[in-house]
Design a protein around this motif. Structure first.
Motif, short mmCIF file in Angstrom:
data_model
loop_
_atom_site.label_atom_id
_atom_site.label_comp_id
_atom_site.label_asym_id
_atom_site.label_seq_id
_atom_site.Cartn_x
_atom_site.Cartn_y
_atom_site.Cartn_z
N GLN A 11 -16.61 123.16 -32.46
CA GLN A 11 -17.31 122.12 -33.23
C GLN A 11 -17.53 120.88 -32.37
O GLN A 11 -18.64 120.31 -32.36
N GLN A 15 -21.07 119.26 -31.23
CA GLN A 15 -21.36 117.87 -31.59
C GLN A 15 -21.77 117.08 -30.34
O GLN A 15 -22.66 116.23 -30.40
N ASN A 138 -25.58 119.90 -49.92
CA ASN A 138 -25.40 118.82 -48.95
C ASN A 138 -25.92 119.17 -47.56
O ASN A 138 -26.27 118.28 -46.78
N ASN A 139 -26.01 120.46 -47.23
CA ASN A 139 -26.57 120.85 -45.93
C ASN A 139 -28.05 121.21 -46.00
O ASN A 139 -28.75 121.20 -44.98
N GLU A 142 -30.86 119.44 -44.16
CA GLU A 142 -30.20 118.61 -43.14
C GLU A 142 -29.91 119.40 -41.87
O GLU A 142 -29.67 118.82 -40.81
N ILE A 143 -29.86 120.74 -41.97
CA ILE A 143 -29.51 121.56 -40.81
C ILE A 143 -30.55 122.66 -40.61
O ILE A 143 -31.35 122.94 -41.50
N ASP A 150 -25.36 124.59 -36.12
CA ASP A 150 -25.55 123.45 -37.02
C ASP A 150 -24.54 123.48 -38.16
O ASP A 150 -24.05 122.42 -38.59
N TYR A 151 -24.23 124.66 -38.65
CA TYR A 151 -23.24 124.79 -39.73
C TYR A 151 -21.84 124.46 -39.22
O TYR A 151 -21.06 123.78 -39.89
N ARG A 154 -21.04 120.75 -38.85
CA ARG A 154 -20.72 120.06 -40.10
C ARG A 154 -19.45 120.62 -40.76
O ARG A 154 -19.26 120.48 -41.95
N ASP A 229 -28.91 127.23 -46.49
CA ASP A 229 -27.51 127.14 -46.05
C ASP A 229 -26.79 128.48 -46.26
O ASP A 229 -25.79 128.54 -46.96
#
Length: 613
Positions: A11, A15, A138-139, A142-143, A150-151, A154, A229
């Motif tokens: 992760q 990032q 929420n994703n 956004e992704i 991307d998952y 987050r 998602d």
């Protein structure tokens, strides 16, 4: 994936890669935006960025559905979150020059406040988004749903890693129980209790199934989550499998969702590559894998036992219960079935804790609910709000109210088997128990808004005709009873019914609710019974006065030309039946015996002189 620590390091690496990207353009790649041209927008964006030597500075990301389907194609510029809507390929050259070369905002593509007319620059300042509370969505938007990185960035799959390495299966079930999560597919059964039944059932083989057979007219909640998602749903399924002791799962998706199937297939391949599906997950002895089963489009296969029969290769028909699937399901083995939205709630409950989840919503209906908002509403799309939110807030604060200055009349909630609620019920909190008491149901989350131009008798006829067509034919109360109800409704809309027919309609509806085999039949009379309850006067007008107050039921409608007529002769030339006559510059008239009630005269009259009686 060998350990939770390895996932957290991955992760951080992802990032760090993301921080190297200066700017991003997120283009909605949901089904609605694809149909309105988002792929052309993306292709043109790529060309223009290359032409301006910006391809290494600005990354284009195709996301899932942003929810605001009314305003697609949607383009959002990050990190500022500048929100552009109704973007076409022809706008891209100017957008790139203005936004990325001149450093300005292209105001003509911004969302405008429908009341003040002012431009709203940023995504988070738009009421449609700011008044929602997103847990499941929420994703989405956004992704990049086609990139597992991307998952993971987050926090994806960390709930799974935590469960497999730190918790026992019963502890997971207890956490879900304590959250109060209820199934989001319509029945509202406590999720943790369902998992407990499956775990406690004896069997050397157990299955986990995701019900993505979303068949309600106007509903697209599950489809949007799978498109936007898919890894969240997979993670929820894997956690459920660990909790009940399953090593194999199925996702049952209707064939009408090709994009969802494509995204799921890619997500499954990626999850296997990273070790989230397969053998010895996170270095443990737990094994689990999943495959997709495509449904043929039968509405009844949304019922869990009919769905199981379909996976087994049989005709999709429900069976009597008990035994329940948790006891005896797929190929006779204990099986846990939840829908897409239910599984999508699980990673968040594990990561944040059941106490956090149970602070949202109302007693007995914790968490949020995703709704598809359609019909006579300004802001059609996908919304997520806390359970217990007033219907008025959803329709007016988020949905933007009724278009063209028309008056609100009713909202139908719960799909074709849901109920229709009138204006004085708009303060009703949207939760399982309140809706049932009002004669409606949560269902999967479809909201269809109607205005003064809708006839409630015709609405009831429409929804009942759907369930009649989708009845599997296994039990007489549903198969035959709904047909008799539909025949009575057709008599009413044709002006052939008597007052006794209303009594028979209500009696039949109650009988079918009590005697039908499965949930489809038991809920089929809801649109009729709820409209009889709240809009009885409309039924009586059809029966007693032989009139349709909304002017929808054509047999009962008569056309009349008022004194506003200027005698322009346009209606005479436009009438296909030759039913209109009159001298030029004098008031015309309609021969009601010749009139075929097509409405052409109303559409063509420049003086609004033709009215319905």
């Amino acid at each position: 994936m060998k350990s939770l620590e390895e996932l957290k390091k991955l992760q951080k690496d992802f990032q760090e890669d993301l921080r190297k990207i200066k700017r991003q353009i997120l283009v909605c790649g949901g089904t609605g935006c694809i149909s309105s041209g988002c792929r052309e927008v993306q292709n043109t964006l790529k060309e223009e960025l290359t032409n301006n030597n910006l391809e290494n500075e600005v990354e284009i990301v195709e996301t899932g559905c942003h929810g605001f389907c009314e305003k697609g194609p949607i383009v959002i510029v990050y990190p500022e979150k500048i929100f552009y809507c109704e973007v076409s390929a022809e706008d891209i050259k100017e957008l790139v020059e203005t936004q990325f070369i001149e450093g300005k905002i292209l105001e003509r593509l911004l969302y405008k406040n429908p009341i003040s007319g002012e431009n709203i620059f940023y995504y988070n300042d738009i009421d449609f988004y700011s008044k929602q509370h997103k847990l499941v969505l929420n994703n989405c938007g956004e992704i990049n749903p086609q990139n597992i990185k991307d998952y993971i960035v987050r926090g994806g799959y960390q709930a799974l890693g935590q469960v497999l390495t730190e918790r026992k299966p019963q502890e997971v079930i207890d956490e879900v129980k304590q959250s109060g999560l209820r199934g989001r597919g319509g029945g509202g059964f406590p999720t943790g209790l369902k998992w407990q039944f499956a775990r406690d059932s004896k069997g050397s083989k157990k299955y986990v199934i995701c019900n993505a057979d979303e068949g309600d007219p106007g509903a697209f909640m599950d489809e949007s989550v799978l498109v936007g998602d898919p890894h969240k749903v997979l993670e929820g399924m894997i956690i459920a499998a660990y909790a009940i002791g399953s090593d194999e799962g199925y996702i049952y998706v209707r064939a009408e969702y090709p994009l969802a199937i494509k995204r799921l297939e890619k997500a499954i391949v990626q999850a296997r590559e990273y070790g989230f599906l397969g053998n010895e997950l996170f270095g443990t002895e737990f094994n689990f894998d999943v495959e997709i089963k495509t449904g043929a489009g039968a509405f009844v296969c949304g019922e869990e036992t009919a769905l199981i029969a379909s996976i087994e290769g049989k005709r999709g028909m429900p069976r009597s219960k008990p035994p329940y699937p948790a006891q005896k399901g797929l190929w006779g083995h204990p099986t846990n079935i939840n829908n897409v939205e239910t599984y999508a709630n699980i990673p968040g409950i594990i990561s944040s804790g059941s106490k956090v989840f149970s602070t949202i919503g109302t007693e007995g209906s914790w968490g949020t609910k995703v709704f598809s908002l359609t019909g006579k509403i300004n802001n059609t799309g996908l919304v997520e709000v806390p359970m217990g939110t007033a219907m008025k807030k959803i329709i007016y604060d988020i949905g933007g109210g009724i278009p063209n200055g028309r008056a609100f009349k009713a909202v139908q909630i719960g799909g074709p088997s849901g109920g229709c609620l009138p204006e004085y019920k708009l303060d009703l909190p949207v939760d399982y128990d309140s809706l049932l008491r009002a004669g409606a149901m949560m269902g999967s989350g479809g909201l269809v808004v109607m205005d003064e131009d809708n006839c409630m008798v015709d609405i009831a006829r429409f929804f009942l005709s759907f369930t009649v067509a989708e009845s599997c034919g296994k039990c007489a109360p549903c198969c035959e009873g709904t047909k008799r109800m539909l025949e009575i409704l057709e008599k009413i809309t044709e002006g052939k019914a008597e007052i006794e027919d209303l009594e028979q309609l209500e009696t039949l509806g109650k009988l079918i609710k009590d005697a039908s085999l499965c949930g489809l039949g038991q809920a089929a009379p809801n649109p009729v019974l709820s409209t009889l309850n709240y809009f009885k006067s409309e039924y009586e007008a059809h029966v007693k006065d032989k009139k349709c107050p909304a002017g929808v039921c054509q047999v009962l409608v008569k056309y009349h030309i008022t004194s506003d007529c200027e005698g322009c002769d346009k209606c005479v030339k436009g009438c296909p039946a030759g039913a209109i006559s009159g001298e030029v510059k004098k008031q015309h008239s309609i021969d009601k015996d010749k009139c075929i009630k097509c409405g052409a005269c109303i559409k063509i009259c420049p003086f609004n002189a033709v009215v319905k009686e």
